[in-house]
Design an enzyme around this catalytic site. Structure first.
Site, mmCIF file in Angstrom:
data_model
loop_
_atom_site.group_PDB
_atom_site.id
_atom_site.type_symbol
_atom_site.label_atom_id
_atom_site.label_comp_id
_atom_site.label_asym_id
_atom_site.label_seq_id
_atom_site.Cartn_x
_atom_site.Cartn_y
_atom_site.Cartn_z
ATOM 1 N N LYS A 126 9.108 7.135 12.063
ATOM 2 C CA LYS A 126 8.620 7.347 10.688
ATOM 3 C C LYS A 126 9.775 7.852 9.852
ATOM 4 C CE LYS A 126 4.706 6.970 8.523
ATOM 5 N NZ LYS A 126 3.512 6.154 8.815
ATOM 6 N N ASP A 166 4.427 3.129 3.461
ATOM 7 C CA ASP A 166 3.423 4.173 3.662
ATOM 8 C C ASP A 166 3.134 4.690 2.250
ATOM 9 O OD1 ASP A 166 2.232 5.909 6.117
ATOM 10 O OD2 ASP A 166 2.688 7.311 4.502
HETATM 11 O O1 2IT Z 1 0.896 4.715 9.283
HETATM 12 C C1 2IT Z 1 1.190 3.522 9.514
HETATM 13 O O2 2IT Z 1 0.859 2.973 10.577
HETATM 14 C C2 2IT Z 1 1.970 2.788 8.515
HETATM 15 N N1 2IT Z 1 2.300 3.363 7.475
HETATM 16 C C3 2IT Z 1 2.376 1.359 8.746
HETATM 17 C C4 2IT Z 1 3.520 1.284 9.695
HETATM 18 C C5 2IT Z 1 4.098 -0.095 9.854
HETATM 19 O O3 2IT Z 1 5.164 -0.167 10.474
HETATM 20 O O4 2IT Z 1 3.527 -1.079 9.401
#
Ligand code: 2IT
Length: 449
Positions: A126, A166
């Protein structure tokens, strides 16, 4: 409690005392794993849990950009590469003033288990920034994204780490980020990011995947309960991309979303957000510079309740938080139980405090946890990676069929893991157990490091 688990939890709390969000999710996840930890004494020998709670790598950097008035602005940028045992680090970028290391570590830790649940080959990560997109012009957003990628590009890649969106990062931001990546690396490597526009390699159906996936999860749980979405009312929080997809699929399935919310209050629409006009307006509102949910109330003549959240105000059959973390506290959980609702599905990441979650479950509410309910977003991201690697594009129908199957499998795997470990039909513990099994297995097989 299992003494090894207890020791790791205590140590993690000591070592990360200033990271409340991270500790909240570690406690929630680890306490679910007891039967598996009991059954596998070799995990302790390999310090598996100690390694699991420590990110493999954290990158923190300065982001310098120029605003429209010619002032130089400085923000913090981060990428947490939490666990790569199952595949390239995968997870979104969040641009929001609340972003700090605790928030990104909680999101990254959740992401490891979520990504494992999809059964697709992706590790957990993340990232993001404390940059506030509110009120910024399009050019400012572009300059910020370019500055952010000017450092991030050296740490990511299609087989290394694949960010997506996100909160505060949607298709527009992904476009600017990818443009800068391509410019700096001088290569066409669009598998480095997901959530792209289909015109340059994005997957059809990615914008709606989190919300649609959530409803496929809901449908599978309701089928288990011999129940159906049709005719049910839904209280929703948030009004961004995730709330939009959720509300759209609820309407398609004959249900009715009756609330949306923003940071400053919620809107109650007793007629339901069911027409195309209303559903499309959510996107328009989000794309506006002010991003104010009150615009919906003004446009469609319904009431806006300033400073309030829908949970203790509105009676609904099903509650689905779609905004952000820790938006449902113990008093909200009590109100939800009092309303007589049978179901509560988390869609945003960690919307529920641990005590609120426990209260809901103790009082017989069926709870679907975020890492399972919202896994459709990252699942379609992983499908986007596959399409980019194969240099082809699947139809929207094909993507949707795969998404549906993945979500149904997550529900089945969660029930199975819960029931095999003595937690009858507990979808929260089941998701943690099912996600953990694959990660633990892969980590054990890859040796100690
Ligand atoms: O919380 C999540 O799973 C996302 N923000 C999407 C993550 C992604 O790599 O598509």
């Amino acid at each position: 409690m299992n003494t090894y688990l207890e020791r790791v939890l205590k140590k993690t709390k000591e070592k990360n005392a200033n990271e409340p969000e991270f500790l909240q999710t570690v406690e929630e996840v680890l306490t679910s794993l007891e039967p598996l930890i009991d059954a596998h004494p070799e995990y302790e020998q390999a310090a598996l849990l100690e390694r699991l709670v420590e990110p493999e790598r954290i990158i923190q950097f300065r982001v310098t950009w120029e605003d429209d008035n010619g002032n130089i602005q400085v923000n913090k940028g981060y990428r947490v590469q939490f666990n790569g045992a199952l595949g390239p680090y995968k997870g979104g970028l969040r641009f929001d003033p609340s972003v700090n290391l605790s928030v990104l570590k909680f999101l990254g830790f959740e992401q490891i288990f979520k990504n494992s649940l999809t059964t697709l080959p992706i590790g957990g990560g993340k990232g993001g920034s404390d940059f506030d997109p509110l009120g910024k012009s399009d050019k400012e957003i572009m300059r910020f994204c370019q500055a952010f990628m000017s450092e991030l590009y050296r740490h990511i890649g299609p087989s290394l780490d694949v960010p997506a969106g996100d909160i505060g990062v949607g298709g527009r931001e992904i476009g600017y980020l990818y443009g800068q990546y391509r410019r700096l690396k001088n290569i066409y490597e669009n598998g480095v990011l997901t959530g792209k526009d289909p015109v340059y390699g994005g997957s059809l159906g990615r914008p709606s995947a989190t919300g649609y996936g959530a409803l496929y999860y809901v449908q599978e749980v309701m089928k288990h309960e011999k129940d159906t979405v049709k005719g049910k009312t839904f209280a929703i929080s948030g009004f961004g991309n995730v709330a939009w997809g959720t509300i759209k699929k609820i309407a398609q399935l004959g249900g009715k979303a009756i609330t949306i919310s923003g940071p400053n209050g919620y809107v109650y629409d007793p007629d339901g957000i069911i027409t195309d006009e209303k559903i499309d307006y959510l996107l328009e509102m989000r794309a506006s510079k002010d991003m104010d949910v009150k615009m919906y109330a003004d446009k469609f003549g319904c009431e806006f309740f300033e400073g309030k959240k829908p949970w203790d105000q509105v009676k609904a059959d099903i509650y689905m938080p779609c905004a952000t973390q820790n938006e449902v506290h113990l008093e909200d959980a009590k109100a939800i139980v009092n309303s007589g609702a049978k179901y509560y599905f988390e869609v945003s990441n960690m919307p529920t405090t641990n005590e609120a979650l426990a209260y809901l479950q103790e009082h017989g509410v069926i709870v679907g946890p975020a890492k399972a309910v919202n896994a459709g977003g990252v699942a379609v991201s992983a499908l986007e990676m596959t399409q980019n690697a194969m240099r082809l594009a699947w139809s929207e129908e094909e993507v949707d069929a795969r998404l549906k199957e993945i979500m149904q499998n997550i529900v089945r795997a969660s029930y199975e893991a819960a029931n095999a470990n003595g937690f009858k039909d507990d979808l929260v513990k089941g998701a943690n157990l099912a996600g953990f099994m694959k990660i633990a297995d892969a980590m054990m097989k890859q040796g100690i490091f």
